[in-house]
Structure formats: C-alpha cells, structure tokens
Scaffold this active site. Structure first.
Site, PDB file in Angstrom:
ATOM      1  N   LEU A   6      51.087  10.270 -20.694  1.00 30.64           N
ATOM      2  CA  LEU A   6      50.091  10.994 -19.896  1.00 30.64           C
ATOM      3  C   LEU A   6      48.818  11.126 -20.713  1.00 30.64           C
ATOM      4  O   LEU A   6      48.878  11.419 -21.911  1.00 30.64           O
ATOM      5  CB  LEU A   6      50.628  12.393 -19.550  1.00 30.64           C
ATOM      6  N   SER A  38      33.291  25.716 -19.273  1.00 37.54           N
ATOM      7  CA  SER A  38      32.151  25.096 -18.601  1.00 37.54           C
ATOM      8  C   SER A  38      30.864  25.333 -19.387  1.00 37.54           C
ATOM      9  O   SER A  38      30.803  26.225 -20.249  1.00 37.54           O
ATOM     10  CB  SER A  38      32.005  25.669 -17.185  1.00 37.54           C
ATOM     11  N   ASP A  47      41.629  28.822 -13.093  1.00 33.40           N
ATOM     12  CA  ASP A  47      40.846  30.052 -12.930  1.00 33.40           C
ATOM     13  C   ASP A  47      41.745  31.256 -12.662  1.00 33.40           C
ATOM     14  O   ASP A  47      42.826  31.115 -12.079  1.00 33.40           O
ATOM     15  CB  ASP A  47      39.841  29.870 -11.776  1.00 33.40           C
ATOM     16  N   HIS A  97      43.730  34.772 -21.062  1.00 38.77           N
ATOM     17  CA  HIS A  97      43.510  33.418 -21.593  1.00 38.77           C
ATOM     18  C   HIS A  97      44.716  32.977 -22.431  1.00 38.77           C
ATOM     19  O   HIS A  97      45.169  31.848 -22.331  1.00 38.77           O
ATOM     20  CB  HIS A  97      42.250  33.372 -22.462  1.00 38.77           C
TER      21      HIS A  97
HETATM   22  C1  IPE Z   1      35.368  27.606 -13.767  1.00 36.27           C
HETATM   23  O1  IPE Z   1      35.756  28.944 -13.737  1.00 36.27           O
HETATM   24  C2  IPE Z   1      35.350  27.121 -15.188  1.00 36.27           C
HETATM   25  C3  IPE Z   1      36.656  26.951 -15.819  1.00 36.27           C
HETATM   26  C4  IPE Z   1      37.807  27.114 -15.248  1.00 36.27           C
HETATM   27  C5  IPE Z   1      36.613  26.518 -17.200  1.00 36.27           C
HETATM   28  P1  IPE Z   1      34.685  30.121 -13.737  1.00 36.27           P
HETATM   29  O2  IPE Z   1      35.449  31.388 -13.693  1.00 36.27           O
HETATM   30  O3  IPE Z   1      33.747  29.956 -14.863  1.00 36.27           O
HETATM   31  O4  IPE Z   1      33.919  29.857 -12.370  1.00 36.27           O
HETATM   32  P2  IPE Z   1      33.014  30.826 -11.490  1.00 36.27           P
HETATM   33  O5  IPE Z   1      32.041  31.481 -12.412  1.00 36.27           O
HETATM   34  O6  IPE Z   1      33.926  31.829 -10.855  1.00 36.27           O
HETATM   35  O7  IPE Z   1      32.393  29.930 -10.481  1.00 36.27           O
HETATM   36  C1  IPE Z   2      39.463  30.875 -16.294  1.00 34.10           C
HETATM   37  O1  IPE Z   2      39.729  32.213 -16.076  1.00 34.10           O
HETATM   38  C2  IPE Z   2      39.259  30.547 -17.753  1.00 34.10           C
HETATM   39  C3  IPE Z   2      37.874  30.190 -18.117  1.00 34.10           C
HETATM   40  C4  IPE Z   2      36.879  30.085 -17.282  1.00 34.10           C
HETATM   41  C5  IPE Z   2      37.629  29.921 -19.508  1.00 34.10           C
HETATM   42  P1  IPE Z   2      38.560  33.278 -15.971  1.00 34.10           P
HETATM   43  O2  IPE Z   2      38.286  33.797 -17.340  1.00 34.10           O
HETATM   44  O3  IPE Z   2      37.404  32.739 -15.262  1.00 34.10           O
HETATM   45  O4  IPE Z   2      39.270  34.423 -15.114  1.00 34.10           O
HETATM   46  P2  IPE Z   2      38.644  35.246 -13.916  1.00 34.10           P
HETATM   47  O5  IPE Z   2      38.135  34.250 -12.923  1.00 34.10           O
HETATM   48  O6  IPE Z   2      37.559  36.081 -14.468  1.00 34.10           O
HETATM   49  O7  IPE Z   2      39.791  36.027 -13.381  1.00 34.10           O
HETATM   50 MG    MG Z   3      36.862  32.667 -13.300  1.00 37.84          MG
END
Ligand code: IPE
Ligand code: IPE
Ligand code: MG
Length: 252
Positions: free
Chosen positions: A131, A65, A20, A37
């Site tokens: 792995l 997700s 995240d 990303h």
């Molecule tokens: C969790 O991150 C999902 C992934 C890392 C794929 P999110 O950014 O979607 O989670 P929330 O919305 O902050 O809980």
């Molecule tokens: C995690 O990073 C990647 C995915 C959930 C696909 P985020 O895109 O959620 O990044 P933040 O949390 O908004 O910084």
């Molecule tokens: Mg996020």
C-alpha cells in the site's frame, strides 16, 4: 458486517480521507483538543491496515492543511510533535504491513527535524509494495495548483517544457504526479466540505461523508464507505444507459 459485502473485484484503486473531528471528540469528554489528535492515531492505524488488507493501492490522509497554521501555536506544536513521534513509533508497523510512506504538500516549509524524519521513513519504506500511504502535510489544493503553475512557468522559460500544457502535462506537475485520482473520498466529523483538499484530483471522485468523529473511525467504518462507493453509478458525464453498457466490459 460490511466487509463480507465488499466486491473485491471492484475496489477503488485510491481512497482519500479528510480525518476530521479530533477536537470535538476530545471536548465531548472534557479533554484538551490534542487528546483527540493523539487518539486519532488509532484510526490512522486501523484505516491503513484495512486498506492494505483489502488490497487498495493508494491511501491519502489529510493530516495538516495550509490553513491549519492559523490554529493556536500550542496546538500546531503538539500536532508536529505527534507527527514526529508517530513516524518513529509506526515504522515497524509500516514495515510489517509492507506499506510505503509518501507525502504531498509543501514539505520544504516544515521544520528541519520533521523533514529529516519524513525523509528517513520515506527512504526506509521505499521498497514496500503493498500500500502507498500518502500523508498530505502542509497541503492545500490551491497551493498545489499555484505551485504546479510556477513549475510550468520555470520549465517553459528554461526550455525544458516546449509545448503548451495539457491536462495530462498539468497533472504531472501536481504533487500527486504519477498517482491516480482518488475514486473515493471519505470525510469524517460531519462537515460537508472539501476544505482545500485535492481540488484538481477530486473532479470525478465519489464523496462519502460520515458524522463519526475521526478518533472513533474503525475498519468497519472504512468497509462501510467502500460498500457505499460500490453502490454508486459512476457516469462521468455520460447517460445511465451508456454507463450500464460500459460497465461489464470494464470489469473483465
Ligand atoms: C481539514 O480539517 C484539514 C485536515 C483534516 C487536516 P479542518 O478541521 O481544518 O477543516 P475546516 O476548518 O473545518 O474546514
Ligand atoms: C482534524 O480534527 C485534525 C486536523 C485538522 C489536524 P480537528 O482538529 O479539525 O477536529 P475538530 O474539527 O475541531 O473537531
Ligand atoms: Mg476540523
């Protein structure tokens, strides 16, 4: 150096990661979220390599997700094309490092071209043994539990399953059937939540939260999480005294 303090005899068998913070990483430098990303791929490569080098057997990465579909269509499209190109670009690295790609999640609901490419990389890496890299794609813990229940209902009405489900039988119906529960969960990006990840499997997992944003995550951060894990006393409901008695024999 955290790496030097890792006890190689007490490694977790399975590490799961909620990757995240990509969007915030990009925003901080005045860039579009997708730039974050894209840079997250470096962290994926570093983490997979670190896990393989240490001798960890399973690494599960939460990549998309069931809730992430609610993001702007432009970001979802960009994430899917990034997945397509990374699967293509990283295949040589997977082969070189003897890494097998697997997936968990509602893969059927992904687009045909993503499904095809996933199938192809999974097949080509199927004999790799170092792995198991498990990508959680269109994954949700609640989806997985409901899907398992539906499969059990079907198998009961067709007669394939002729007894009441036990914890063991239920685990076998989960997307992670045959994969041990993670001993360690790492979440980057500073949030203290599970976000619908591995709800069943995390029952006794040690949780490591770090404020580091995913694109900045490097091998040393992974080693730090392993060291943190090795300092925990895992009691599984028992007393500390019982756990101390138990541990030495477990490590033989
Ligand atoms: C969790 O991150 C999902 C992934 C890392 C794929 P999110 O950014 O979607 O989670 P929330 O919305 O902050 O809980
Ligand atoms: C995690 O990073 C990647 C995915 C959930 C696909 P985020 O895109 O959620 O990044 P933040 O949390 O908004 O910084
Ligand atoms: Mg996020």
């Amino acid at each position: 150096m955290y790496k030097d303090t890792i006890d190689k005899k007490r490694l977790p068998l399975h590490v799961a990661v909620i990757m995240d913070g990509n969007g915030r990483w990009a925003k901080k430098q005045g860039n579009q979220r997708i730039f974050g990303h894209r840079n997250g791929i470096n962290a994926v490569r570093e983490t997979a390599e670190a896990a393989a080098e240490l001798g960890i057997a399973f690494l599960t990465l939460y990549a998309f997700s069931t809730e992430n579909w609610q993001r702007p269509g432009k970001e979802v499209d960009a994430l899917m094309s990034l997945l397509m190109s990374s699967l293509h670009d990283e295949l040589p690295t997977l082969m070189k490092n003897n890494i097998r790609l697997m997936t968990i999640g509602n893969i059927d609901a992904l687009s045909d071209n993503v499904k095809r490419r996933l199938e192809s990389v999974k097949n080509r890496t199927a004999d790799n043994t170092r792995l198991k890299l498990i990508l959680a794609l269109n994954y949700g813990g609640r989806w997985e539990i409901v899907h398992a229940v539906q499969s059990i209902q079907k198998d009961m009405s067709s007669g394939r399953l002729q007894q009441l489900a036990t914890e063991e039988i239920f685990s076998g119906y989960m997307a992670t059937g045959g994969i041990p529960d993670p001993e360690l969960l790492i979440r980057t990006g500073g949030e203290f939540r599970i976000s619908n990840f591995l709800l069943w499997q995390l029952a006794y997992t040690e949780l490591h939260f770090t404020a580091t944003l995913w694109p900045d995550f490097r091998k040393e951060d992974f080693y730090k999480a392993i060291v943190d894990f090795q300092q925990r006393e895992r009691r599984f409901g028992k007393t500390g005294e019982q756990t101390e008695e138990y541990e030495p024999s477990q490590n033989q």
